[in-house]
Each structure stands twice: as structure tokens, then as C-alpha cells.
Design a protein around this motif. Structure first.
Motif, short mmCIF file in Angstrom:
data_model
loop_
_atom_site.label_atom_id
_atom_site.label_comp_id
_atom_site.label_asym_id
_atom_site.label_seq_id
_atom_site.Cartn_x
_atom_site.Cartn_y
_atom_site.Cartn_z
N GLY A 21 4.60 -53.03 37.79
CA GLY A 21 4.81 -54.33 38.43
C GLY A 21 5.67 -55.25 37.60
N LYS A 22 6.20 -54.77 36.50
CA LYS A 22 7.03 -55.59 35.62
C LYS A 22 8.30 -56.07 36.33
N VAL A 23 8.64 -57.32 36.09
CA VAL A 23 9.94 -57.85 36.49
C VAL A 23 10.76 -58.02 35.21
N PHE A 24 11.83 -57.24 35.09
CA PHE A 24 12.64 -57.32 33.88
C PHE A 24 13.25 -58.72 33.77
N THR A 25 13.17 -59.27 32.57
CA THR A 25 13.70 -60.60 32.35
C THR A 25 15.22 -60.57 32.26
N LEU A 26 15.82 -61.74 32.40
CA LEU A 26 17.27 -61.83 32.28
C LEU A 26 17.74 -61.37 30.91
N SER A 27 17.00 -61.75 29.88
CA SER A 27 17.40 -61.34 28.52
C SER A 27 17.31 -59.83 28.35
N GLU A 28 16.29 -59.20 28.97
CA GLU A 28 16.18 -57.74 28.89
C GLU A 28 17.34 -57.08 29.63
N MET A 29 17.71 -57.65 30.77
CA MET A 29 18.84 -57.09 31.52
C MET A 29 20.13 -57.23 30.73
N LYS A 30 20.28 -58.31 30.01
CA LYS A 30 21.48 -58.49 29.18
C LYS A 30 21.49 -57.48 28.04
N THR A 31 20.30 -57.15 27.53
CA THR A 31 20.21 -56.11 26.51
C THR A 31 20.67 -54.77 27.07
N ILE A 32 20.25 -54.47 28.30
CA ILE A 32 20.68 -53.23 28.95
C ILE A 32 22.19 -53.24 29.13
N ALA A 33 22.74 -54.36 29.61
CA ALA A 33 24.18 -54.46 29.84
C ALA A 33 24.95 -54.24 28.53
N LYS A 34 24.45 -54.80 27.46
CA LYS A 34 25.10 -54.64 26.16
C LYS A 34 25.15 -53.17 25.75
N ASN A 35 24.05 -52.46 26.02
CA ASN A 35 23.99 -51.05 25.63
C ASN A 35 24.79 -50.15 26.58
N VAL A 36 24.97 -50.57 27.81
CA VAL A 36 25.86 -49.84 28.71
C VAL A 36 27.27 -49.83 28.14
N GLU A 37 27.71 -50.99 27.68
CA GLU A 37 29.05 -51.08 27.10
C GLU A 37 29.13 -50.33 25.78
N GLU A 50 12.73 -69.77 35.28
CA GLU A 50 14.17 -69.69 35.07
C GLU A 50 14.48 -69.82 33.59
N GLU A 51 15.35 -68.95 33.13
CA GLU A 51 15.75 -68.99 31.73
C GLU A 51 16.90 -69.96 31.55
N GLU A 52 17.02 -70.48 30.35
CA GLU A 52 17.97 -71.56 30.10
C GLU A 52 19.40 -71.20 30.42
N ASP A 53 19.78 -69.93 30.23
CA ASP A 53 21.17 -69.56 30.42
C ASP A 53 21.39 -68.80 31.72
N ASP A 54 20.50 -69.03 32.73
CA ASP A 54 20.67 -68.27 33.95
C ASP A 54 21.85 -68.74 34.79
N ASP A 55 22.61 -69.72 34.32
CA ASP A 55 23.84 -70.11 35.01
C ASP A 55 24.88 -69.01 34.95
N ASP A 56 24.66 -68.02 34.05
CA ASP A 56 25.61 -66.91 33.94
C ASP A 56 25.56 -66.00 35.16
#
Length: 596
Positions: free
Chosen positions: A300-316, A340-346
Motif C-alpha cells: 500500500g506504499k505511495v512512493f514519495t516525490l523524493s524517492e521517485m527523484k532517486t529512481i530517476a537519478k539512477n535511471v540516468e 505536498e513536498e516543498e519542491d513539488d512545483d517541479d
């Protein structure tokens, strides 16, 4: 609804429990052991010369499946191979020829699956649901009708002769449906989606995943899975010739800050987190894909924005060959949205109807590296409709389009047309809510809390949804020492501890508890071990958890709640753990003395 379908000689409640299979425990081969079931069909047919053949055939399920009991499952002697290595000699008779013959006659796909072609958790617990009178909180399918507007759309699509709904349609997707999907995902992704070149319609999300992997992976490629994971992923990776690489999510209990040496520390729920270094250590130039499932089955976990950014970083980091397959079938069921996370404007173009969900492909630079997979089944309580899709840039969708005609000519035209009509209506006010999606989350939030209270009162530790975001329709409940003490000790020993459907053939604590609850307590849940790699399951990583579905009618949940309370009584009456004593005092309150 305004329709009635006459049904004779069928118990509808039992039909739901059996997934539509009319199986009789007295005559069905399901009453035999797994190794005998596939051999019972011919004798049964042969002994019914004076019986109506249709009646006999109604009792036999000959189709292999993941969600029920199958008379066609291979005998256990043909599949028992916990290590996943090549077939070994039958120790009981020294016969090596049968194994070698089986290997030589099997096709490449069966050889790639190896021991995984035998009984599964779904066939085993499907059998238990049919052999015992249980409140079934096992498999994740809603046991109610789709919303009225979806049924109306289906009926209107069926009789609309101007759309030719009963003939073939475009292989890559029915035109009306791909246009609707493109319109919606253009909003989700903050970009214009080409319906003909960036959308592909499949037979359910499972086929969308299968085709994605088949078009991406070749032997030697690695595919990263976050563990625990939906068990389907592993075999689909193997079928494509790839190697699954497991990145464990870390369970952090809410009382983790307490002294680890505190013997009286309460067993609590907690949060599953992705530790960046674990993913970084797993990624390499061999990484062809990363499968992301958010909201996540089974936790039931919802991946956080920061976790998704970590995944994106590792994809690259992995290189240009690496692609994310984002499985988003639960995206409209985020019943406890993250703050909402502080930098979710991205993030561009989030849809209000997907509150709490981030489409991975909408992250910077990730559109060109992502295949987004979803379906209608979970959202509209219509898992039998079996319409899924892939949304991706043309260079990733085009190979799927090329492969589709060789898998099936098209998904059902009628269902695709029905879904195309359903989608815009879901955005309209519904049952006093601004949209169907808001109604859906409210409904699941209430059912989650109803089941959560029952689990807590029964002695399980669960997630605090005020502290931890949640989505989907499963609770990953933690087994407390109190509940472990209630399990009869023989359930943790042979023969119960040996089960070919369990990881490595070993039924550990989670499996023992679920089997005991189904057979003796009247409630069916799913053990967590099949959602872990065999190695980690055998190490005990999954011992403390079970998966419980709340996508059920209130009556089913209430019946399960009553059955679950019987566990506390057992825990007090029969304490089998040498290091823990539990007694039931006045009012049914359970008091623990000592610790585990």
C-alpha cells in the motif's frame, strides 16, 4: 441497476467465492492433493457413463490459472524444484528419465520458468477458499458491481450498431478509447499525447507489462524490482529472458527510535521506505528496466516525490538503455494522500482526479524513459473487463504495436467502446461527490478503516494512515508475538511446513498463520512470502506480514472481523510460545506477560 438476469441453480455468493467456477467439494478433483489433481479428470469422466456429461464437466476446471484451483496443474513431482535449477533426479525412485524427458519436450518459455510452473499461492489459497467456509479477504478484486454509469456504458456500447462493437477493431487500440486515453494523459503528463503513436491498448495491465518486457529485455539484461513486489513481475521478467534484481524496501516501525534492547517494546506498524544506497548498489550497465509500482501492491506504499527523484537519478546513472515501467493501476485509489513536498512545483500537469499520485513519466527528463501501464479494472471495480494500456513515447510504444498482432488481434471491441464512454462520465458529480474518483476514495477509506479496526482489535499491528500515506486496497498487517503464540505448534512443523506452493517449498510463519486462519478460523488472507524473493523469504524477511484485502462488501469485512476476534481468544487460551504468555481477562482484553 435496471436489469435482471435470470439465474437458475447457481448460488451467486458461492459464484463470487469460486471466481465463477462451479466446483463441488464432493466430486471435484480439488479435494485431492496437488500432485493428484491433474490425474483425476479421466477416471472421473470414465466413471460417469450414465451421468449427464455437462454436469460432470461443470465440476472440472482444466485451465491453468493464477487465481483459482486448477486440475491441470502439473503434478508436484514434476515441478518441485525450490532452487530453480534444472530438474533433478527423483530421489524416491532414482528415475532420471522423466525429468530429462520433461526438459527435452518443454518449450523455451516453460524452461525459463523452471520450478515456477507448479502450484502457486493463488491456486493453494483458492483451494482453501473452496474447501472451507471463509470470509475471503485474499485476492484483490471487488465483490460488487461496477458503478451504474459504467454498466450503462457497457450496455449502450453493446447495442450500438453504428460502432460495429462486435467486430475486430484497430489492433493497437480502439480509436474511441485511445483518443480518450490520450486526452486524459495529456493532462496528467502536462504534454500532448498522440493517441495513435503513443498509446497501446492491451488485454489488461498484465499483458501491458508482458509486452513491455518482451520488447525491452533480452537474455543477460537485468530488471530491478522493489521488494516486496507483485509476484507476477518475476516470471514475466524470466519469460523475457531477463534476470530480476531485488532492491529491498526497508520497513521502519513507528517505535524504531526506542531502545532495541527494551524487551517490552510494543510491536507496531510502520512505513516502508526506499533507501537510496540500496538502489544505487543494484543499478549497473546491465540494468535494462526498473519496475515501479505506486501505489504499491502488496504494502500500500505511495512512493514519495523524493524517492521517485532517486529512481530517476539512477535511471540516468544506469545509461541510455534503462527504462522505467511504471505500474499505476491503483493511481485513483490514494485514500491517504501524502503531504505536498516543498519542491513539488517541479512536477507538471498533475490531474486533480489523481490527488496524491505522481506520474513518474511527468518528472523532468523521464517521459522519454518511461512506459506507463494502467487499466480500468481496479478503478471501476471491473477486473473482468480486462482492458489495459501503455502510454509512452513512440520509440517505446512502436515495438509494442509491432508485437501486438502476434499476441492477439485486438482487445475486446465492446469493452473498449464501453470504457471510452465510461471515462468522461467518471469526471462528473457522483453520489454527492464532485467526481466518481472522489467517491471511490471515500468508499475505500471507510472500508480500510473498518478492516483496520478489526485487525488491530485482533492483535495485528497496522499502518497509521494519519502518519503514513497509503493507496490501493490492501493492508500489509504485521504479525505480533501474541498472534504467533496462538498458532498450534504443529502448524510450524512437517507436514504443514512443507508446501510446494510456498517459496522454496517451505511454509513459514506467515503461511502457517494464513492457512490456519482459513482452515480453522473462517477468514482467508494471503501470506506475504510470495511477494519476496525466495532467498529473503527463506531468511525470514516475510515472516511478520500478511496481505489483507479490503475491496470487499461490508458484510464480508464484518464477518471477517468476527472471525479475527477468535484469534485473540485462542492467543489467550493456548499460548505455545516459550518466551511469551498471553491471557484473556475480563472483557476479552489480552494481557501479555513476558516478551518475545
Amino acid at each position: 441497476h435496471a436489469f435482471q438476469i435470470p439465474v437458475t441453480s447457481i448460488n451467486i455468493g458461492q459464484q463470487h467465492a469460486n471466481h465463477g467456477r462451479n466446483l463441488s467439494s464432493s466430486t471435484s478433483p480439488l479435494s485431492s492433493s496437488p500432485s493428484q489433481r491433474s490425474r483425476n479428470i479421466a477416471p472421473q469422466l470414465a466413471s460417469t457413463a450414465n451421468t449427464d456429461v455437462d454436469e460432470v464437466l461443470d465440476t472440472i476446471d482444466r485451465a491453468p490459472c493464477l487465481d483459482g484451483v486448477c486440475a491441470s496443474s502439473p503434478a508436484s513431482s514434476e515441478t518441485d524444484n525450490p532452487t530453480g535449477d534444472s530438474p533433478s533426479t527423483d530421489a524416491s525412485n532414482g528415475d532420471e528419465s522423466s525429468s530429462s524427458t520433461s526438459s527435452s519436450t518443454s518449450g523455451e518459455a516453460i524452461l525459463r520458468l523452471g520450478s515456477m510452473t507448479g502450484p502457486t499461492v493463488w491456486s493453494e489459497f483458492g483451494r482453501l477458499s473452496q474447501e472451507h467456509d471463509v470470509a475471503n479477504l485474499g485476492q484483490g478484486f471487488p465483490d460488487w458491481l461496477p458503478p451504474d454509469f459504467a454498466v450503462e456504458s457497457l450496455v449502450s456500447a453493446t447495442v450500438d450498431s453504428t460502432k460495429f462493437p462486435h467486430q475486430y477493431t484497430r489492433t493497437a487500440g480502439h480509436p474511441n478509447l485511445v483518443k480518450q486515453l490520450a486526452r486524459r494523459y495529456s493532462k496528467h503528463m502536462g504534454r500532448t499525447i498522440d493517441p495513435m503513436n503513443e498509446v497501446s491498448v492491451t488485454v489488461g495491465a498484465s499483458q501491458a507489462l508482458y509486452l513491455s518486457l518482451q520488447t525491452l529485455v533480452k537474455p543477460g539484461d537485468e530488471v530491478i524490482l522493489f521488494e516486496p513486489f507483485f509476484d507476477l513481475y518475476v516470471n514475466q521478467i524470466k519469460l523475457a529472458g531477463g534476470t530480476p534484481v531485488f532492491v529491498p524496501l526497508t520497513f521502519v516501525p513507528y517505535n524504531d527510535a526506542n531502545d532495541d534492547n527494551d524487551d517490552n517494546k510494543e510491536i507496531t506498524g510502520g512505513t516502508w521506505i526506499l533507501e537510496p544506497e540500496k538502489l544505487e548498489n543494484a543499478v549497473s550497465s546491465k540494468t535494462r528496466a526498473i519496475i515501479l509500482n505506486s501505489p504499491h501492491n502488496p504494502t500500500g506504499k505511495v512512493f514519495t516525490l523524493s524517492e521517485m527523484k532517486t529512481i530517476a537519478k539512477n535511471v540516468e546513472k544506469a545509461g541510455p538503455q534503462c527504462v522505467v515501467i511504471s505500474d499505476e493501476v491503483y493511481k485513483y485509489i490514494v485514500h491517504s494522500p501524502p503531504e505536498e513536498e516543498e519542491d513539488d512545483d517541479d512536477i507538471d500537469g498533475l490531474s486533480s482526479s489523481c490527488r496524491g499520485h505522481v506520474h513518474f513519466a511527468s518528472l523532468p527528463n523521464m517521459w522519454d524513459r518511461t512506459i506507463t501501464v494502467s487499466s480500468a479494472g481496479k478503478t471501476f471495480s471491473a477486473t473482468g473487463w480486462q482492458v489495459g494500456w501503455c502510454i509512452a513515447p513512440s520509440h517505446l510504444v512502436s515495438p509494442i504495436h509491432q508485437l501486438l498482432p502476434y499476441v492477439q488481434f485486438c482487445a475486446s471491441t465492446v469493452i473498449q467502446e464501453a470504457l471510452a464512454r465510461t471515462l468522461p462520465r467518471a469526471d462528473e458529480p457522483y453520489e454527492g461527490y464532485d467526481s466518481y474518483y472522489e467517491y471511490l476514495n471515500s468508499k475505500y477509506r471507510r472500508k480500510r478503516d473498518l478492516l483496520g479496526r478489526a485487525l488491530t482489535e485482533a492483535g495485528f499491528a497496522i499502518q497509521d494512515y494519519d502518519a503514513t500515506p497509503g493507496g490501493g486496497f490492501f493492508i500489509f498487517a504485521r504479525i505480533t508475538p501474541e498472534l504467533r503464540a496462538a498458532i498450534p505448534p504443529e502448524r510450524l512443523e512437517a507436514p504443514f511446513a512443507r508446501n510446494p506452493a510456498a517459496p522454496g517449498g517451505v511454509a513459514r510463519l506467515d503461511w502457517a498463520l494464513c492457512q490456519w486462519m482459513a482452515e480453522e478460523k473462517g477468514v482467508l488472507c494471503i501470506p506475504s512470502s510470495p511477494f519476496f524473493s525466495t532467498e529473503r523469504a527463506l531468511e525470514g524477511a516475510s515472516d511478520e506480514f500478511i496481505r489483507v484485502a479490503f475491496c470487499k462488501e461490508d458484510e464480508t469485512i464484518e464477518r471477517a472481523a468476527a472471525a479475527l476476534m477468535g484469534l485473540r481468544a485462542t492467543a489467550g487460551e493456548e499460548c505455545h510460545d516459550d518466551e511469551m504468555d498471553a491471557t484473556v481477562v475480563a472483557g476479552g482484553e489480552v494481557v501479555l506477560n513476558g516478551s518475545d
